[in-house]
Scaffold this active site. Structure first.
Site, PDB file in Angstrom:
ATOM      1  N   HIS A 245      -7.060  -5.609   3.524  1.00 17.48           N
ATOM      2  CA  HIS A 245      -6.361  -4.292   3.776  1.00 17.48           C
ATOM      3  C   HIS A 245      -5.540  -3.977   2.505  1.00 17.48           C
ATOM      4  O   HIS A 245      -5.327  -4.756   1.714  1.00 17.48           O
ATOM      5  CB  HIS A 245      -5.295  -4.544   5.037  1.00 17.48           C
ATOM      6  CG  HIS A 245      -4.341  -5.602   4.803  1.00 17.48           C
ATOM      7  ND1 HIS A 245      -3.081  -5.097   4.939  1.00 17.48           N
ATOM      8  CD2 HIS A 245      -4.535  -6.887   4.460  1.00 17.48           C
ATOM      9  CE1 HIS A 245      -2.350  -6.504   4.956  1.00 17.48           C
ATOM     10  NE2 HIS A 245      -3.314  -7.511   4.408  1.00 17.48           N
TER      11      HIS A 245
ATOM     12  N   HIS B 214      -0.885   0.666  10.850  1.00 15.12           N
ATOM     13  CA  HIS B 214      -1.623   0.010   9.795  1.00 15.12           C
ATOM     14  C   HIS B 214      -3.027  -0.409  10.172  1.00 15.12           C
ATOM     15  O   HIS B 214      -3.290  -0.643  11.403  1.00 15.12           O
ATOM     16  CB  HIS B 214      -0.801  -1.233   9.341  1.00 15.12           C
ATOM     17  CG  HIS B 214      -1.377  -1.963   8.107  1.00 15.12           C
ATOM     18  ND1 HIS B 214      -1.105  -1.330   7.033  1.00 15.12           N
ATOM     19  CD2 HIS B 214      -1.883  -3.141   8.102  1.00 15.12           C
ATOM     20  CE1 HIS B 214      -1.687  -2.310   5.912  1.00 15.12           C
ATOM     21  NE2 HIS B 214      -2.239  -3.395   6.490  1.00 15.12           N
TER      22      HIS B 214
ATOM     23  N   CYS C 220      -3.537   1.835   3.584  1.00 12.98           N
ATOM     24  CA  CYS C 220      -4.591   1.288   4.302  1.00 12.98           C
ATOM     25  C   CYS C 220      -5.398   1.917   5.021  1.00 12.98           C
ATOM     26  O   CYS C 220      -6.736   1.344   4.923  1.00 12.98           O
ATOM     27  CB  CYS C 220      -3.298   0.736   5.347  1.00 12.98           C
ATOM     28  SG  CYS C 220      -2.947   2.024   6.725  1.00 12.98           S
TER      29      CYS C 220
END
Length: 204
Positions: A176, A158, A105
């Site tokens: 993402h 994340h 990510c």
């Protein structure tokens, strides 16, 4: 003689009452002045407090306005950045990968920004300290949005890049590198309770 004494007594009593009344009036007047002064001080403090609050509110509004106002060049840059991000949709997720054939990510977000001259950290936790803080009702395209992950506890785990935002509803879409590869997701379901905050890298 008795009449004169009585008359004198009445006069002296009257003078005493007058003097007492004058003293009472002076005392009352002093109390009134003190009370008025206290009220003036209170009003002055209230006025200063109100003015201070108004100034703080005005500064906050100006800062929010300034942070939301991007130049046409920056707006175009963000559009180009998202075009670049979309080119990688479908590429696989690999922990620690920084691109261009595979990503995790933060590797994805740092790679995309790097293509436009912005060297942000390849760590999502460090990215959360970069740029400027953005409230969820003030998101713009290109902002970084941060979430916890299953393994990060309450910490950042994340990151994604905002693709579009509806600040009236608080909803947004972000691109993402998920465990299923690079994709665009909606801010709903799994992500809502995991949302931590947002940062803006391109601010002018």
């Amino acid at each position: 003689m008795k009449l004169r004494t009585l008359f004198t007594t009445i006069i002296l009593a009257s003078c005493g009452l007058i003097a007492s009344a004058q003293t009472s009036e002076k005392t009352l007047s002093a109390h009134q002045r003190l009370h008025q002064q206290q009220l003036a001080n209170v009003n002055s403090k209230l006025d200063k407090s109100v003015i201070s609050d108004m100034l703080k509110e005005d500064v906050a509004k100006r800062e929010a306005s300034n942070s939301s106002a991007l130049s046409s060049e920056s707006s175009q840059l963000i559009n180009d950045l998202l075009v670049e991000a979309n080119k990688h949709i479908g590429k696989p997720y690999v922990h620690g990968a920084k691109g261009p054939s595979r990503f995790d990510c933060s590797g994805f977000s740092s790679y995309v920004y790097k293509q436009f001259g912005y060297n942000i950290s390849p760590s999502s936790r460090t990215q959360y300290t970069e740029g400027v803080k953005v409230e969820r009702n003030d998101l713009q395209k290109g902002d970084l949005v941060f979430f916890t992950s299953r393994s990060s506890g309450k910490n950042v785990g994340h990151v994604g890049i905002v693709v579009s935002a509806d600040n009236k509803t608080g909803k947004f879409k972000f691109i993402h590198a998920s465990i299923k590869g690079v994709k665009i997701s909606d801010f709903d379901g799994y992500y809502v309770p995991r949302y931590i905050g947002a940062r803006r890298i391109i601010t002018k």
